[in-house]
Design a protein around this motif. Structure first.
Motif, mmCIF file in Angstrom:
data_model
loop_
_atom_site.group_PDB
_atom_site.id
_atom_site.type_symbol
_atom_site.label_atom_id
_atom_site.label_comp_id
_atom_site.label_asym_id
_atom_site.label_seq_id
_atom_site.Cartn_x
_atom_site.Cartn_y
_atom_site.Cartn_z
ATOM 1 N N VAL A 127 0.908 -1.289 0.157
ATOM 2 C CA VAL A 127 -0.039 0.108 -0.007
ATOM 3 C C VAL A 127 0.819 1.265 0.162
ATOM 4 O O VAL A 127 1.963 1.276 0.584
ATOM 5 N N GLU A 128 0.298 2.279 -0.555
ATOM 6 C CA GLU A 128 0.957 3.416 -0.771
ATOM 7 C C GLU A 128 -0.120 4.727 -0.578
ATOM 8 O O GLU A 128 -1.050 4.517 -1.283
ATOM 9 N N PHE A 129 0.321 5.745 0.269
ATOM 10 C CA PHE A 129 -0.749 6.772 0.607
ATOM 11 C C PHE A 129 0.146 8.268 0.502
ATOM 12 O O PHE A 129 1.027 8.158 1.151
ATOM 13 N N GLY A 130 -0.460 8.995 -0.381
ATOM 14 C CA GLY A 130 0.250 10.238 -0.512
ATOM 15 C C GLY A 130 0.146 11.268 0.548
ATOM 16 O O GLY A 130 0.937 12.287 0.724
ATOM 17 N N CYS A 131 -1.025 10.887 1.269
ATOM 18 C CA CYS A 131 -0.977 11.468 2.552
ATOM 19 C C CYS A 131 -1.833 10.654 3.581
ATOM 20 O O CYS A 131 -2.050 9.447 3.393
ATOM 21 N N ARG A 132 -2.667 11.126 4.757
ATOM 22 C CA ARG A 132 -3.279 10.088 5.578
ATOM 23 C C ARG A 132 -4.267 9.405 4.850
ATOM 24 O O ARG A 132 -4.630 9.548 3.821
ATOM 25 N N GLY A 133 -4.415 8.379 5.408
ATOM 26 C CA GLY A 133 -5.472 7.209 4.968
ATOM 27 C C GLY A 133 -5.246 6.005 5.908
ATOM 28 O O GLY A 133 -4.937 5.787 7.007
ATOM 29 N N CYS A 134 -6.343 5.155 5.540
ATOM 30 C CA CYS A 134 -6.885 3.947 6.352
ATOM 31 C C CYS A 134 -7.260 2.988 5.461
ATOM 32 O O CYS A 134 -7.881 3.309 4.462
ATOM 33 N N ILE A 135 -6.996 1.923 5.899
ATOM 34 C CA ILE A 135 -7.481 0.701 5.220
ATOM 35 C C ILE A 135 -8.073 -0.369 6.153
ATOM 36 O O ILE A 135 -7.402 -0.470 7.125
ATOM 37 N N ALA A 136 -9.416 -0.639 6.044
ATOM 38 C CA ALA A 136 -10.179 -1.315 7.059
ATOM 39 C C ALA A 136 -11.048 -2.545 6.472
ATOM 40 O O ALA A 136 -11.093 -2.658 5.362
ATOM 41 N N MET A 137 -11.201 -3.475 7.235
ATOM 42 C CA MET A 137 -11.980 -4.657 6.569
ATOM 43 C C MET A 137 -13.111 -4.722 7.473
ATOM 44 O O MET A 137 -13.298 -4.664 8.692
ATOM 45 N N HIS A 138 -14.338 -4.794 6.729
ATOM 46 C CA HIS A 138 -15.718 -5.130 7.098
ATOM 47 C C HIS A 138 -16.189 -6.330 6.712
ATOM 48 O O HIS A 138 -15.776 -6.989 5.771
ATOM 49 N N SER A 139 -17.154 -6.572 7.467
ATOM 50 C CA SER A 139 -18.104 -8.131 7.021
ATOM 51 C C SER A 139 -18.474 -7.940 5.816
ATOM 52 O O SER A 139 -18.688 -6.822 5.304
ATOM 53 N N VAL A 140 -19.096 -8.973 5.028
ATOM 54 C CA VAL A 140 -19.661 -8.974 3.769
ATOM 55 C C VAL A 140 -20.940 -8.128 3.611
ATOM 56 O O VAL A 140 -21.326 -7.574 2.583
ATOM 57 N N ASP A 141 -21.367 -7.800 4.864
ATOM 58 C CA ASP A 141 -22.674 -7.034 4.949
ATOM 59 C C ASP A 141 -22.638 -5.682 5.244
ATOM 60 O O ASP A 141 -23.515 -4.823 5.338
ATOM 61 N N GLY A 142 -21.047 -5.203 5.521
ATOM 62 C CA GLY A 142 -20.986 -3.874 5.689
ATOM 63 C C GLY A 142 -20.662 -3.580 7.241
ATOM 64 O O GLY A 142 -20.422 -2.735 7.492
ATOM 65 N N SER A 143 -20.992 -4.572 8.073
ATOM 66 C CA SER A 143 -21.009 -4.395 9.530
ATOM 67 C C SER A 143 -19.751 -4.624 10.007
ATOM 68 O O SER A 143 -18.707 -5.086 9.525
ATOM 69 N N SER A 181 -12.816 12.915 -1.133
ATOM 70 C CA SER A 181 -11.591 13.152 -1.694
ATOM 71 C C SER A 181 -10.247 12.797 -0.752
ATOM 72 O O SER A 181 -10.355 12.940 0.618
ATOM 73 N N MET A 182 -9.211 12.471 -1.221
ATOM 74 C CA MET A 182 -7.793 11.910 -0.584
ATOM 75 C C MET A 182 -6.756 12.315 -1.699
ATOM 76 O O MET A 182 -6.993 12.626 -2.756
ATOM 77 N N CYS A 183 -5.715 12.044 -1.012
ATOM 78 C CA CYS A 183 -4.505 12.165 -1.779
ATOM 79 C C CYS A 183 -4.453 10.744 -2.607
ATOM 80 O O CYS A 183 -5.014 9.826 -2.387
ATOM 81 N N ARG A 184 -3.544 10.914 -3.621
ATOM 82 C CA ARG A 184 -3.499 9.697 -4.302
ATOM 83 C C ARG A 184 -3.065 8.254 -3.387
ATOM 84 O O ARG A 184 -2.103 8.493 -2.507
ATOM 85 N N TRP A 185 -3.711 7.312 -3.516
ATOM 86 C CA TRP A 185 -3.461 6.080 -2.736
ATOM 87 C C TRP A 185 -3.126 4.697 -3.941
ATOM 88 O O TRP A 185 -4.060 4.908 -4.945
ATOM 89 N N ARG A 186 -2.879 3.698 -3.531
ATOM 90 C CA ARG A 186 -2.577 2.606 -4.403
ATOM 91 C C ARG A 186 -2.656 1.235 -3.528
ATOM 92 O O ARG A 186 -1.691 1.041 -2.381
ATOM 93 N N ILE A 187 -3.046 0.293 -4.064
ATOM 94 C CA ILE A 187 -3.048 -1.134 -3.412
ATOM 95 C C ILE A 187 -2.661 -1.914 -4.315
ATOM 96 O O ILE A 187 -3.249 -2.082 -5.494
ATOM 97 N N LYS A 188 -1.809 -2.917 -4.093
ATOM 98 C CA LYS A 188 -1.436 -3.849 -4.866
ATOM 99 C C LYS A 188 -1.255 -5.359 -4.258
ATOM 100 O O LYS A 188 -0.592 -5.320 -3.568
ATOM 101 N N LEU A 189 -2.045 -6.304 -4.658
ATOM 102 C CA LEU A 189 -2.349 -7.656 -3.931
ATOM 103 C C LEU A 189 -0.961 -8.497 -4.475
ATOM 104 O O LEU A 189 -0.740 -8.634 -5.651
ATOM 105 N N ARG A 190 -0.597 -9.319 -3.585
ATOM 106 C CA ARG A 190 0.481 -10.405 -4.005
ATOM 107 C C ARG A 190 0.160 -11.601 -3.042
ATOM 108 O O ARG A 190 -0.267 -11.400 -1.754
ATOM 109 N N PRO A 191 0.437 -13.036 -3.131
ATOM 110 C CA PRO A 191 0.383 -13.850 -2.613
ATOM 111 C C PRO A 191 1.260 -14.050 -1.321
ATOM 112 O O PRO A 191 2.387 -13.525 -1.331
ATOM 113 N N ARG A 192 0.562 -14.459 -0.300
ATOM 114 C CA ARG A 192 1.568 -14.518 1.039
ATOM 115 C C ARG A 192 2.539 -15.534 0.973
ATOM 116 O O ARG A 192 2.025 -16.773 0.382
#
Length: 192
Positions: A127-143, A181-192
């Motif tokens: 992950v790369e964020f140009g300024c503040r940011g957050c990545i969170a995981m929610h359940s499949v129903d959004g809760s 709006s946010m600064c530019r962010w990027r997420i790239k997946l790769r296998p663990r």
């Protein structure tokens, strides 16, 4: 997966509209965008509590035509569009069930908050964020919601993603008001 439930609203200036009956009472995914040179707009929710109407700010759209995602909590039956200190130009809101979120895919980048369907498995994310940011995981129903990473400034790094499926949320902060709006962010997946 339920049948496609997307409903689009659009207009110009401050407006109000009812959430359709088939979507009321559940957490929704909203995709918002404005006109080419628009300064964005506020999305407010309105619900009834003890025989009185209560209006609360849910989040902001991004500037211009950048598409923003946000959750619309189940407690709202009506949404309003407002501009705060500036007038609202053209606006668009698409409401749909959270199960219809776009898939995360291998790599994503944007300058606004987004919500993605995450299939689960053994993945890491660069992950790369140009300024503040957050990545969170929610359940499949959004809760619920679990912060995976959150910083108040520019950052980059690698995080382990949960093994179970859910909704991956990228926003400016861990609170609902981080939508927009946010600064530019990027997420790239790769296998663990």
């Amino acid at each position: 997966m339920p049948e496609k439930s997307a409903v689009e609203f659009s207009g110009r200036g401050e407006s109000e509209f009812e959430i359709p009956d088939h979507l009321v009472g559940r957490t929704l995914l909203a995709e918002t965008w404005g006109g080419l040179l628009g300064k964005g707009f506020f999305v407010n929710g309105e619900g009834v509590s003890r025989n009185s109407r209560k209006r609360e700010k849910i989040g902001n759209s991004a500037w211009g035509r950048e598409r923003t995602n946000m959750f619309i909590p189940a407690k709202y039956s009506r949404l309003t569009i407002s501009g705060g200190v500036h007038s609202v130009g053209a606006w668009n809101v698409v409401l749909r069930d959270v199960s219809e979120a776009d898939e995360l895919g291998d790599a994503r980048s944007a300058t606004a908050s987004r919500i993605f369907s995450y299939p689960g498995g053994k993945w890491q994310a660069d992950v790369e964020f140009g300024c503040r940011g957050c990545i969170a995981m929610h359940s499949v129903d959004g809760s619920g919601g679990q912060n995976l990473i959150s910083h108040g400034d520019k950052f980059s790094g690698t995080i382990d993603l949960p093994k179970k499926p859910g909704l991956l949320v990228v926003s400016a902060t861990s609170e609902y008001l981080g939508w927009g709006s946010m600064c530019r962010w990027r997420i790239k997946l790769r296998p663990r």
